[in-house]
Design an enzyme around this catalytic site. Sequence first.
Site, PDB file in Angstrom:
ATOM      1  CG  ASP A  49     -10.933   3.699   3.656  1.00  0.00           C
ATOM      2  OD1 ASP A  49     -11.292   3.525   4.831  1.00  0.00           O
ATOM      3  OD2 ASP A  49      -9.728   3.819   3.325  1.00  0.00           O
ATOM      4  CG  ASP A  50     -10.602   7.781  -0.444  1.00  0.00           C
ATOM      5  OD1 ASP A  50      -9.526   7.265  -0.144  1.00  0.00           O
ATOM      6  OD2 ASP A  50     -11.262   7.453  -1.451  1.00  0.00           O
ATOM      7  CE1 TYR A  55      -4.124   0.884  -0.846  1.00  0.00           C
ATOM      8  CE2 TYR A  55      -3.680   2.617   0.729  1.00  0.00           C
ATOM      9  CZ  TYR A  55      -4.433   2.103  -0.307  1.00  0.00           C
ATOM     10  OH  TYR A  55      -5.486   2.824  -0.813  1.00  0.00           O
ATOM     11  CD  GLU A  89      -9.707   3.482  -1.446  1.00  0.00           C
ATOM     12  OE1 GLU A  89     -10.565   3.153  -0.595  1.00  0.00           O
ATOM     13  OE2 GLU A  89      -8.661   4.072  -1.155  1.00  0.00           O
ATOM     14  CG  ASP A  90      -7.780   6.623  -3.848  1.00  0.00           C
ATOM     15  OD1 ASP A  90      -8.140   7.112  -2.753  1.00  0.00           O
ATOM     16  OD2 ASP A  90      -6.652   6.150  -4.024  1.00  0.00           O
ATOM     17  CE  LYS A 107      -8.339   1.489   1.585  1.00  0.00           C
ATOM     18  NZ  LYS A 107      -8.034   2.891   1.620  1.00  0.00           N
ATOM     19  NE  ARG A 114      -7.764  11.077  -3.551  1.00  0.00           N
ATOM     20  CZ  ARG A 114      -7.764  10.586  -2.329  1.00  0.00           C
ATOM     21  NH1 ARG A 114      -8.153  11.316  -1.338  1.00  0.00           N
ATOM     22  NH2 ARG A 114      -7.399   9.329  -2.065  1.00  0.00           N
ATOM     23  CG  ASN A 169      -7.609   5.547   5.838  1.00  0.00           C
ATOM     24  OD1 ASN A 169      -6.850   6.332   6.394  1.00  0.00           O
ATOM     25  ND2 ASN A 169      -8.595   5.934   5.064  1.00  0.00           N
ATOM     26  CG  ASN A 201      -0.946   9.068   2.588  1.00  0.00           C
ATOM     27  OD1 ASN A 201      -0.097   9.071   3.455  1.00  0.00           O
ATOM     28  ND2 ASN A 201      -2.192   8.679   2.807  1.00  0.00           N
ATOM     29  CB  ALA A 240      -8.859  13.433   3.989  1.00  0.00           C
TER      30      ALA A 240
HETATM   31  P1  NAD Z   1      -9.106  16.222  -1.901  1.00  0.00           P
HETATM   32  O1  NAD Z   1      -8.599  16.505  -3.260  1.00  0.00           O
HETATM   33  O2  NAD Z   1     -10.521  15.825  -1.726  1.00  0.00           O
HETATM   34  O3  NAD Z   1      -8.875  17.535  -0.995  1.00  0.00           O
HETATM   35  C1  NAD Z   1      -7.704  18.290  -0.963  1.00  0.00           C
HETATM   36  C2  NAD Z   1      -8.017  19.615  -0.301  1.00  0.00           C
HETATM   37  O4  NAD Z   1      -6.797  20.334  -0.119  1.00  0.00           O
HETATM   38  C3  NAD Z   1      -8.930  20.523  -1.106  1.00  0.00           C
HETATM   39  O5  NAD Z   1      -9.870  21.105  -0.234  1.00  0.00           O
HETATM   40  C4  NAD Z   1      -8.014  21.631  -1.619  1.00  0.00           C
HETATM   41  O6  NAD Z   1      -8.675  22.864  -1.735  1.00  0.00           O
HETATM   42  C5  NAD Z   1      -6.996  21.678  -0.512  1.00  0.00           C
HETATM   43  N1  NAD Z   1      -5.719  22.262  -0.923  1.00  0.00           N
HETATM   44  C6  NAD Z   1      -5.045  22.093  -2.076  1.00  0.00           C
HETATM   45  N2  NAD Z   1      -3.934  22.841  -2.060  1.00  0.00           N
HETATM   46  C7  NAD Z   1      -3.903  23.479  -0.882  1.00  0.00           C
HETATM   47  C8  NAD Z   1      -3.007  24.393  -0.279  1.00  0.00           C
HETATM   48  N3  NAD Z   1      -1.896  24.801  -0.902  1.00  0.00           N
HETATM   49  N4  NAD Z   1      -3.309  24.850   0.942  1.00  0.00           N
HETATM   50  C9  NAD Z   1      -4.429  24.455   1.576  1.00  0.00           C
HETATM   51  N5  NAD Z   1      -5.291  23.581   1.065  1.00  0.00           N
HETATM   52  C10 NAD Z   1      -5.041  23.109  -0.155  1.00  0.00           C
HETATM   53  O7  NAD Z   1      -8.145  15.168  -1.296  1.00  0.00           O
HETATM   54  P2  NAD Z   1      -8.385  14.293   0.030  1.00  0.00           P
HETATM   55  O8  NAD Z   1      -9.013  13.024  -0.307  1.00  0.00           O
HETATM   56  O9  NAD Z   1      -9.021  15.132   1.048  1.00  0.00           O
HETATM   57  O10 NAD Z   1      -6.888  13.952   0.427  1.00  0.00           O
HETATM   58  C11 NAD Z   1      -5.997  14.990   0.808  1.00  0.00           C
HETATM   59  C12 NAD Z   1      -4.702  14.366   1.287  1.00  0.00           C
HETATM   60  O11 NAD Z   1      -4.957  13.584   2.451  1.00  0.00           O
HETATM   61  C13 NAD Z   1      -4.053  13.429   0.274  1.00  0.00           C
HETATM   62  O12 NAD Z   1      -2.673  13.658   0.227  1.00  0.00           O
HETATM   63  C14 NAD Z   1      -4.309  12.050   0.838  1.00  0.00           C
HETATM   64  O13 NAD Z   1      -3.274  11.152   0.535  1.00  0.00           O
HETATM   65  C15 NAD Z   1      -4.339  12.326   2.322  1.00  0.00           C
HETATM   66  N6  NAD Z   1      -5.106  11.295   3.042  1.00  0.00           N
HETATM   67  C16 NAD Z   1      -4.524  10.688   4.102  1.00  0.00           C
HETATM   68  C17 NAD Z   1      -5.194   9.702   4.793  1.00  0.00           C
HETATM   69  C18 NAD Z   1      -4.547   9.059   5.982  1.00  0.00           C
HETATM   70  O14 NAD Z   1      -3.505   9.457   6.366  1.00  0.00           O
HETATM   71  N7  NAD Z   1      -5.140   8.077   6.598  1.00  0.00           N
HETATM   72  C19 NAD Z   1      -6.447   9.310   4.382  1.00  0.00           C
HETATM   73  C20 NAD Z   1      -7.043   9.960   3.299  1.00  0.00           C
HETATM   74  C21 NAD Z   1      -6.356  10.958   2.637  1.00  0.00           C
END
Ligand code: NAD
Length: 547
Positions: free
Chosen positions: A264-265, A99, A241-242, A170, A152, A449, A404, A301
């Site tokens: 899950d996201d 993963y 997912e994604d 996953k 995504r 997750n 990530n 997230a």
């Molecule tokens: P998403 O595309 O739905 O959301 C991203 C958000 O970040 C958007 O609201 C966007 O406006 C904002 N953004 C972009 N550039 C920015 C900046 N410079 N400053 C502030 N905000 C900014 O994506 P997501 O699904 O919410 O995932 C976001 C991140 O979280 C990814 O890198 C993903 O890998 C990570 N994530 C981690 C976990 C975990 O650790 N368990 C789980 C899910 C997602």
Amino acid sequence: MTTTLHLNGKRGVELLHDPLLNKGTAFGDAERDLLGLRGLLPPRVATQDQQLDRVLENYRRKENDLEKYIYLVSLQERNEALFYRLVMEHLSEMMPIIYTPTVGLACQKYGHIFRRPRGLYISKNDKGRVKGILQNWPQSDVRIIVITDGERILGLGDLGANGMGIPVGKLSLYTACAGIDPSQCLPIMLDVGTNNTTLLSDPLYLGLAEPRLRGPEYDALVAEFVSAAQQVFPKACIQFEDFGNSNAFRLLHQYRDKACTFNDDIQGTAGVTLAGLISSERLTGLPLQKQRILFLGAGEAGIGIGDLIVEALKLSGVPEKQAREQCWFFDSKSLVVKSRTDLVEHKLRFAHDHAPVGTLLEAIETLKPTALIGVSGMPQTFTESVVKAMGKLNQRPVIFALSNPTSKAECTAVQAYTWTEGRAIFASGSPFSPVNYLGTMHEPGQGNNSYIFPGVGLGVIASEARRVTDEMFYVAACKLAAMVTEQDLMVGRLYPDLKRIREVSLTIGTAVAEIAFHRGLTNMLRPADLEAHVREAMFDPHYASYV
Ligand code: NAD
């Protein structure tokens, strides 16, 4: 329990080529005679332990992570039981390969490292024949479907059909972490094209080389898939997912009350992050009701976590409006406030009355958060001044850099500890190594997750629940946090050791199943010993005897 699969009349080479049944050199003498295997294998019968030594040696000989990924995929393609024993017994070592972060790299190169297909591909050209495609799947008792449209992938953006690595990975985690029988898992790629220009011009790209499908035709394809899945696999839970965030929120909203489904996201991330916040209470002394949480990033997230925090606060008696006001979001433009006119639907419920604020540092100085959560996908946005500002406001600042893969994290573990003189309570999305700060060891928690979704899936399967609810994720978060020991906390770890993941999943699975019974979400009769029932459903990768 051993696998419930039967041989379905398979013998000889056919048996050796079925990864769910194959035992390779571990087929015993009696099995070789009975099943037409004599001569098809080297004469010496091996134990699974000996095979395990061999595959581990081969795995560790690989020179880089991508090669290790390819090796594990090929092992899974020939012998699932051996693959799962290897992964389960070396989970901390191999999870970052099957993963995040390595799976991200594998997806980027999917068309180039491709050997054999795994899972089902449904493309936009399959409208009207989705049910037939699902009926082509060789297993009939599918219980978990993970589907992506590749828009995504992790924090890497649109990878189109290359995103298939994610449902595959996953589902491997469902089995490795919670013992979901691999024969009950189905990865699906919904190929609706891609807007990734590099992939569109790559001759080895495996998907449709067309721009992404949007609008009513896209929705109709998803609707056809959900309806077909409910008919062909009536006991299956569908995990989205994604997906890109506009589709992810819409689809969750559209199907959560009509099908056994979750995202899950949004919801799994929320569960694991809430668990980290609950654990951190034991270090800060601040209960959730007294926290003010600032998010960088207001996507799937972030908003998912915010919604679950609100749910948790409501359950503890905090009125909804007040609960929402404990969560603040800063997106790519500025602080999410009511006066903004550019906010998409999912951000509106967290848009509070406040003057506009243009920088994260200013937002910290104005709002005085107790916790800062990075879910922006933007690396190094928790700068030295941002982290120091959190350290100035809080004795033990909670800083989660969840983006990530590792290269996208808002800050590193070393930075978080160094800039707060070792006071930060830090967790990340991808794993970071322990940090020795001035002689004290700090072990960053990984808000992975995998602590949550496999257990939730296990509970849903074991109870044959018809729906997946937010309450299930809330309970999963509480159970997970309760399993964090004092020893974990002493080194700053907010999650239990990954070595305990099956025990964690069993605990979560039992609690989730309990909710399904309690809320009338299943037609099954509640077993007297629910935990034993859930445990009984867990796949054991040790070989079964076929004679
Ligand atoms: P998403 O595309 O739905 O959301 C991203 C958000 O970040 C958007 O609201 C966007 O406006 C904002 N953004 C972009 N550039 C920015 C900046 N410079 N400053 C502030 N905000 C900014 O994506 P997501 O699904 O919410 O995932 C976001 C991140 O979280 C990814 O890198 C993903 O890998 C990570 N994530 C981690 C976990 C975990 O650790 N368990 C789980 C899910 C997602």
